[in-house]
Design a protein around this motif. Structure first.
Motif, mmCIF file in Angstrom:
data_model
loop_
_atom_site.group_PDB
_atom_site.id
_atom_site.type_symbol
_atom_site.label_atom_id
_atom_site.label_comp_id
_atom_site.label_asym_id
_atom_site.label_seq_id
_atom_site.Cartn_x
_atom_site.Cartn_y
_atom_site.Cartn_z
ATOM 1 N N ARG A 1 0.795 -1.224 0.000
ATOM 2 C CA ARG A 1 0.000 0.000 0.000
ATOM 3 C C ARG A 1 0.833 1.282 0.000
ATOM 4 O O ARG A 1 0.292 2.384 -0.067
ATOM 5 C CB ARG A 1 -0.945 0.001 1.190
ATOM 6 C CG ARG A 1 -0.302 -0.073 2.556
ATOM 7 C CD ARG A 1 -1.382 -0.198 3.618
ATOM 8 N NE ARG A 1 -0.827 -0.256 4.972
ATOM 9 C CZ ARG A 1 -1.570 -0.351 6.069
ATOM 10 N NH1 ARG A 1 -2.879 -0.411 5.967
ATOM 11 N NH2 ARG A 1 -1.016 -0.386 7.263
ATOM 12 N N GLN A 2 2.156 1.163 0.066
ATOM 13 C CA GLN A 2 3.005 2.352 0.073
ATOM 14 C C GLN A 2 2.778 3.256 -1.145
ATOM 15 O O GLN A 2 2.827 4.489 -1.000
ATOM 16 C CB GLN A 2 4.481 1.947 0.152
ATOM 17 C CG GLN A 2 5.460 3.107 0.133
ATOM 18 C CD GLN A 2 5.339 4.031 1.343
ATOM 19 O OE1 GLN A 2 5.023 3.574 2.446
ATOM 20 N NE2 GLN A 2 5.580 5.329 1.134
ATOM 21 N N VAL B 1 0.691 6.453 -0.810
ATOM 22 C CA VAL B 1 1.358 7.642 -0.287
ATOM 23 C C VAL B 1 2.139 8.352 -1.381
ATOM 24 O O VAL B 1 2.006 9.570 -1.590
ATOM 25 C CB VAL B 1 2.309 7.261 0.863
ATOM 26 C CG1 VAL B 1 3.032 8.490 1.398
ATOM 27 C CG2 VAL B 1 1.559 6.546 1.964
ATOM 28 N N ALA C 1 -5.790 2.318 2.794
ATOM 29 C CA ALA C 1 -4.829 3.195 3.460
ATOM 30 C C ALA C 1 -4.799 2.907 4.951
ATOM 31 O O ALA C 1 -5.778 2.409 5.524
ATOM 32 C CB ALA C 1 -5.205 4.648 3.214
ATOM 33 N N PHE D 1 -4.149 10.655 1.795
ATOM 34 C CA PHE D 1 -3.440 10.243 0.584
ATOM 35 C C PHE D 1 -4.406 9.559 -0.383
ATOM 36 O O PHE D 1 -4.429 9.856 -1.584
ATOM 37 C CB PHE D 1 -2.281 9.300 0.920
ATOM 38 C CG PHE D 1 -1.196 9.920 1.750
ATOM 39 C CD1 PHE D 1 -0.719 11.189 1.468
ATOM 40 C CD2 PHE D 1 -0.642 9.231 2.809
ATOM 41 C CE1 PHE D 1 0.296 11.760 2.224
ATOM 42 C CE2 PHE D 1 0.370 9.781 3.568
ATOM 43 C CZ PHE D 1 0.846 11.053 3.276
ATOM 44 N N TYR E 1 3.138 15.953 11.696
ATOM 45 C CA TYR E 1 2.287 15.452 10.614
ATOM 46 C C TYR E 1 1.119 16.381 10.280
ATOM 47 O O TYR E 1 0.551 16.280 9.193
ATOM 48 C CB TYR E 1 1.817 14.025 10.920
ATOM 49 C CG TYR E 1 2.816 13.037 10.367
ATOM 50 C CD1 TYR E 1 2.648 12.487 9.100
ATOM 51 C CD2 TYR E 1 3.966 12.715 11.075
ATOM 52 C CE1 TYR E 1 3.591 11.633 8.574
ATOM 53 C CE2 TYR E 1 4.920 11.868 10.549
ATOM 54 C CZ TYR E 1 4.729 11.324 9.295
ATOM 55 O OH TYR E 1 5.681 10.487 8.757
ATOM 56 N N ASN F 1 -3.291 9.655 8.931
ATOM 57 C CA ASN F 1 -3.184 10.665 7.874
ATOM 58 C C ASN F 1 -3.183 10.059 6.471
ATOM 59 O O ASN F 1 -3.454 10.758 5.502
ATOM 60 C CB ASN F 1 -1.935 11.529 8.088
ATOM 61 C CG ASN F 1 -0.633 10.759 7.865
ATOM 62 O OD1 ASN F 1 -0.145 10.620 6.753
ATOM 63 N ND2 ASN F 1 -0.065 10.264 8.965
ATOM 64 N N TRP F 2 -2.913 8.776 6.354
ATOM 65 C CA TRP F 2 -2.916 8.109 5.046
ATOM 66 C C TRP F 2 -4.282 8.194 4.358
ATOM 67 O O TRP F 2 -4.364 8.105 3.133
ATOM 68 C CB TRP F 2 -2.546 6.640 5.221
ATOM 69 C CG TRP F 2 -1.078 6.369 5.312
ATOM 70 C CD1 TRP F 2 -0.150 7.087 6.003
ATOM 71 C CD2 TRP F 2 -0.383 5.282 4.709
ATOM 72 N NE1 TRP F 2 1.082 6.506 5.862
ATOM 73 C CE2 TRP F 2 0.969 5.392 5.088
ATOM 74 C CE3 TRP F 2 -0.772 4.215 3.919
ATOM 75 C CZ2 TRP F 2 1.935 4.497 4.669
ATOM 76 C CZ3 TRP F 2 0.189 3.300 3.504
ATOM 77 C CH2 TRP F 2 1.528 3.435 3.866
#
Length: 414
Positions: free
Chosen positions: A138-139, A142, A182, A190, A238, A186-187
């Protein structure tokens, strides 16, 4: 006369990180155009290796791969897209300025042309720097989000000139991200900004991913300009690395596309302005700032929210252009006036101020570090904008620690 001399002595002490005694003998502080020249030089130095090597098809060959302790994944699958997206997200407003024949204009034109060429390369399966979105991780949610931010911030400079095959590949790549969820923090923004980018293009998008992110941000607002990063509050940067700037970019798209009302946008903006007040107060007289929380290797990206308020010409009434520029210039000088944050080939190294790999997190690699471009957003304002032309002024901590009058600070209730 005495008061004026005292003011300039203090200002010199802060911008040059020198003692009061030395400041009395120093020349007048740099004006806004000299500040801008330093910003341009610094941003160019940071971004050039990524953009140039991507254009040459040598990014994967030349970019070093340094990992934070305990790095838990295959960095080669992510680090290059990280470097590309994060670099372009910060440099995009500057690249969006019109061409001119100044030294700055020539630097900007070169980077913009190489950025477009590099993106075309990165989306070509035959190119050595080909990037993928559809890997089993899942990176990329981002990393794609920062690329989306770059396109949203400079659509005419970075998106419009791409060839048709590149655009098709990127649209397909962004849509492929829906196979992964996600992280519950905070993702979620994204995932939402990835969909907002598709919405802005007139492509099919997933409104649920956008709405989920918005609802959770509303739920996680802690008050006084601060959001919780997930259900529990984390004392870190963040709110600036991600939350405030990406929420504003997201709502801007939704308002433009008539998918949200302006009142929601203005509430988010007021909260970011309040947070920007805290950010300005965090900058010490010598340009340093507190080291707390994770991802400190993102360096000056800690001030993206303050920088974005300046770019949008939405600084809070309590902050002048001159004091914010002076404060951010001091931060930039503390990090980039020397070469301590670069290796011998000009790549950023793991650390905050120098090579400090022990400070890197388990998800941090060389590509992650290019978040540093995000504090340079005000370069998207032309050189004759008040942000650059107003006289430099002491920021809050300078005034507070030199016995000057400052505004008392109280919480807000929005």
């Amino acid at each position: 006369m005495l008061k004026s001399s005292f003011f300039f002595t203090l200002l010199l002490m802060c911008l040059g990180s020198i003692s009061t005694a030395n400041a009395q003998k120093a020349p007048l502080p740099p004006n806004g155009q000299q500040d801008r020249a330093f910003w341009v030089k610094s941003l160019y130095k940071i971004s050039y290796p990524v953009i140039h090597h991507l254009a040459m098809g040598t990014l994967k060959q030349q970019m070093p791969l340094e990992l934070g302790p305990g790095y838990y994944s295959d960095a080669k699958q992510f680090t290059y897209l990280e470097a590309i997206g994060r670099t372009l997200a910060g440099v995009a407003p500057w690249l969006a300025l019109p061409d001119d024949n100044t030294e700055e204009g020539n630097m900007r034109r070169q980077l913009r042309q190489e950025a477009v060429k590099g993106l075309n390369n990165a989306c070509n399966p035959a190119d050595p720097d080909f990037i993928r979105f559809d890997i089993d991780d899942r990176q990329p949610i981002v990393d794609a989000a920062y690329l989306a931010a770059a396109f949203l911030r400079a659509p005419k400079a970075l998106w419009a000139p791409l060839d048709s095959n590149t655009k098709k590949y990127l649209i397909t790549g962004f849509k492929s991200l829906r196979t992964r969820s996600a992280a519950y923090n905070n993702w979620l923004l994204f995932a939402a900004i990835d969909e907002a980018f598709l919405l802005q293009l007139g492509e099919q998008y997933d409104p649920a991913r956008i709405q989920f992110g918005l609802e959770k941000m509303k739920e996680w607002y802690a008050g006084d300009g601060w959001y919780s990063d997930g259900p529990l509050f984390s004392m870190d940067y963040y709110n600036s690395f991600v939350i405030h700037p990406m929420l504003i970019d997201l709502l801007s798209v939704l308002v433009t596309q008539k998918k949200s009302d302006t009142a929601t946008y203005h509430i988010a903006l007021k909260r970011m302005q309040r947070y920007a007040e805290f950010q300005e107060r965090m900058i010490a007289p010598d340009g340093t700032f507190p080291v707390f929380g994770r991802s400190m290797t993102y360096r000056n990206a800690a001030f993206q929210a303050l920088a974005q308020c300046a770019l949008l010409k939405q600084l809070p009434e309590t902050l002048s252009n001159g004091q914010v520029r002076a404060a951010l210039t001091a931060v930039t000088k503390s990090l980039f006036a020397g070469n301590q944050n670069f290796d011998k080939n000009g790549w950023l190294v793991l650390g905050l101020n120098g090579h400090q790999p022990m400070l890197a997190d388990a998800y941090t690699s060389t590509g992650s570090l290019y978040m540093a471009t995000l504090s340079f957003l005000p370069l998207g304002l032309p050189a004759d904008d008040p942000f650059w032309t107003e006289p430099a002024a002491p920021w809050t901590s300078v005034k507070a620690w030199s016995g000057q009058s400052i505004k008392k600070d109280y919480k807000v209730n929005y």
